[in-house]
Design an enzyme around this catalytic site. Structure first.
Site, mmCIF file in Angstrom:
data_model
loop_
_atom_site.group_PDB
_atom_site.id
_atom_site.type_symbol
_atom_site.label_atom_id
_atom_site.label_comp_id
_atom_site.label_asym_id
_atom_site.label_seq_id
_atom_site.Cartn_x
_atom_site.Cartn_y
_atom_site.Cartn_z
ATOM 1 C CD GLU A 1 -3.297 -0.878 2.574
ATOM 2 O OE1 GLU A 1 -3.405 -1.936 2.709
ATOM 3 O OE2 GLU A 1 -2.420 0.075 3.534
ATOM 4 C CG ASP B 1 -3.799 8.506 8.437
ATOM 5 O OD1 ASP B 1 -4.110 6.857 8.150
ATOM 6 O OD2 ASP B 1 -4.334 8.670 7.253
#
Lengths: 278, 405
Positions: free
Chosen positions: A50, A61
């Site tokens: 990824e 995040d």
């Protein structure tokens, strides 16, 4: 249509083990080092890569990935350079699946048709876009599927049985089970709770399930791999990048080695014997 | 660009939360079930006469509504044109319009059984309003505030502390409102089961832009009645400052379909639109996706969000509510902008002419009155939303004026 992701999960099934999915931020700490890191990942034991597309406002995040994105942006990373990174990686590796992960705005501004065309042509296999739930499938998901890219959806502990069919409807490649309610790099998941949750998802889909968020050690990887087709590690890897930098934030001789070292160690969690799901 | 004009400007959003091309629900999957639950809970509350009755009671006895529609006689004489009225949202409990929305949302949080409330705040007025209502309704309150804003809005930080709220200074990004919103969203993703996110403006994922607008529309509905009583007719123009745009939408929305009424939204031009240091999303931005909705945003060519700049912490945000974006494209709201300097001049003028110390946010709208009012005939009725009081800004105004107020 079979993608590199489908092929890789079929291979893993044959090998009788779960896969290791590694997340790294494109352009962190600089474009050249970032390419060297990505190139080192398959050899170190990553089965799927990824690559984060940096964004100024990564609202799902935690601090580690926020900081990685800012390091990349400060080093001049943009969408074009991220696509260039994939192109450069593909010169030597035609098999390892690449999934771009990030937020919608940089893609929207690059232009959806242009982005899909360029992503496909450089060798991207799938997309994970955090802020595009099924309710917004017209934006990117449906065009991406049409362009031959996998669109990988996040399922979370709050995605109940009523909602799962909607979440899975246009998902392809694999399902990413977010093992905690929280941001990336937060509390470690409880393997005992993750097992039943993955089993629940599997009642709704034949797609492979990758489990992630908060995974740091080979031991955790091993525990989660017992019940899923893959385990995702992200914040732990970008933290290693950060810790390898010099005082001015520049890459050192240790940077690539440190990331590859941790990936090799984590890979023992999926490779030490046959532990894939039955 | 030709945009087809709708039959009514007041029917949005559609069932997916879109105002034309704007709005939507661009959030992480973890939050989607909560957002859908909120949408249902709000629809049920809206249809429940008991909820409305309770809210009306609190608005009257706790908030102090209706707020006056005040004829600003000396300012009218000073400009020599339009007859200027102020809608005195500064006189509400907690000192700004923010409380109208927060009351509704906190009543909803209580109704949904959420014991923990989070909020983001810029100038601190929304944080203070949220802390206030959480105290009144007995809920835990956590307010995210950019560390820069914590520095320049100390009185409001102290008020929140006094009210029992926890203020979390946000050190990420530019350490202002946008980053506070990111951090609130991160908290929500983490504590989704027991937490209600009380958003302070007409932005964010559906249903927030609609819900906040509905709660703020009391400003416009009261103005309508009060103006009919004072002048026997509706106003000719409306003007309000716009950061996210909740005070403006609250005043404008009930009047959108009276197409003869001119409507002006004033963005913060900071050091000037050409300086690149401003907070004018319409004038200097373009459509993109942030914080759950598509709207005009300040960003670079790669889609990275840029920092906003304004003397006013409440306008220091790189986006604007999606309904404003839509009404801009349709031409129904005309967007103007005022610089920090113009806002400061308006601050001094209003304080001295009317004996009202306005917050720096509405000073941006006041600054444009200086340009609009003189050109209008004396029977032109102009309403400005005086959205908050200026006590909180005295220190930063003094600093900008070289220590002298």
């Amino acid at each position: 249509m079979t993608t590199r992701i489908d092929t890789r999960f079929a291979d893993l099934k044959r090998e009788g083990r779960a896969g290791l999915v590694t997340f790294i931020m494109a352009g962190d700490p600089d474009p050249k080092t970032s390419l060297a890191i990505v190139k080192a990942l398959p050899k170190a034991g990553a089965d799927v890569i990824e690559i984060g597309m940096p964004f100024t406002d990564p609202m799902a995040d935690g601090p580690a990935i926020q900081a990685a994105g800012l390091r990349a942006l400060n080093a001049g990373q943009d969408m074009k350079k991220t696509l260039d990174l994939v192109r450069a990686f593909r010169k030597d590796d035609a098999a390892t699946p690449i999934v771009l992960m990030g937020y919608y705005n940089p893609i929207y501004i690059y232009g959806v048709p242009r982005f899909l065309k360029d992503a496909k042509s450089v060798g991207v296999d799938g997309l994970i876009i955090v802020d595009l739930p099924p309710e917004e499938d017209d934006e990117l998901c449906l065009p991406a599927l049409k362009a031959g890219l996998n669109f990988i959806r996040l399922a979370t502990p709050t995605t109940d049985d009523k909602r799962l069919p909607a979440v899975l409807a246009n998902t392809s490649g694999f399902v990413y089970y977010v093992s905690i309610t929280g941001i990336t790099g937060a509390a470690a998941p409880d393997a005992a709770k993750v097992g039943p949750a993955v089993a629940r998802i599997k009642r709704h889909t034949k797609l492979p399930v990758a489990v992630g968020f908060g995974v740091r050690t080979a031991q955790q990887v091993r525990a989660l791999a017992a019940g899923a087709e893959a385990v995702v590690v992200g914040s732990a890897l970008v933290s290693v990048v950060k810790d390898s930098l010099d005082k001015t934030g520049k890459a050192t001789a240790k940077t690539v080695k440190a990331v590859a070292g941790l990936v090799s160690e984590l890979a023992t969690g999926v490779r030490g014997g046959k532990r894939g799901p039955k | 660009m030709t945009v087809q004009q709708p039959n009514s400007f007041r029917t949005g959003p559609d069932e997916r939360g879109h105002f034309g091309n704007y709005g939507g629900r661009f959030v992480a999957e973890t939050l989607m079930p909560n957002i859908l639950a909120l949408e249902q809970a709000y629809a049920a509350a809206k249809a429940d006469p008991a909820f409305q009755r309770e809210m009306d009671g609190h608005l009257k006895n706790y908030v102090g509504r209706p707020s006056p529609l005040y004829f600003a006689e000396r300012m009218t004489a000073h400009f020599g044109g339009a007859k200027i009225y102020f809608k005195r949202e500064d006189l509400n409990h907690t000192g700004a319009h923010k409380v109208n929305n927060v009351l509704g949302q906190i009543m909803l949080a209580k109704r949904m059984g959420k014991p923990r409330v989070i909020a983001e705040t810029g100038a601190g007025m929304h944080g203070v309003a949220t802390a206030t209502l959480c105290a009144k309704f007995g809920l835990d309150c956590i307010v995210y505030m950019g560390a820069v804003d914590v520095g320049r809005q100390q009185p409001n930080v102290q008020r929140m502390h006094a009210l029992g709220a926890k203020v979390v200074p946000v050190e990420s990004g530019a350490r202002t409102l946008k980053d506070a919103m990111n951090e609130a969203l991160r908290d929500w993703v983490t504590n989704v089961a027991d937490t209600f996110y009380c958003i302070g403006t007409v932005a964010g994922p559906h249903p927030y832009p609609m819900m906040v607008r509905d709660f703020q529309s009391i400003i416009g509905f009261e103005t309508r009645e009060q103006m009919l009583e004072a002048e026997g007719r509706l106003p000719d123009s409306l003007i309000a400052c716009i950061g996210g745009g909740s005070n403006a939408m609250g005043l404008f929305h009930p009047f959108l379909d009276e197409r003869q009424i001119e409507i002006y939204g004033v963005e913060a031009a900071g050091h000037g639109l050409k300086s690149g240091k401003h907070a004018a999303s319409i004038a200097g931005g373009r459509p993109g996706v942030l914080h759950g909705n598509r709207t005009y945003l300040l960003m670079n060519s790669d889609g990275q969000i840029e920092e906003a700049h304004s003397i006013s912490a409440g306008l220091d945000y790189p986006g604007i509510g999606p309904e404003h974006a839509w009404l801009n494209d349709l031409g129904r709201i005309k967007f103007l902008s005022a610089t920090d300097k113009e806002a400061l001049a308006a601050f001094q003028l209003c304080s001295r002419l009317e004996g009202i110390i306005p917050a720096l946010e509405p000073c941006h709208a006041l600054a444009k009155i200086a340009q609009l009012a003189p050109k209008k005939p004396k029977d032109h009725l102009m309403v400005l939303n005086l959205s908050g009081r200026g006590d909180k800004d005295l220190a930063s105004v003094a600093e900008h004026l070289g220590g002298k107020l």
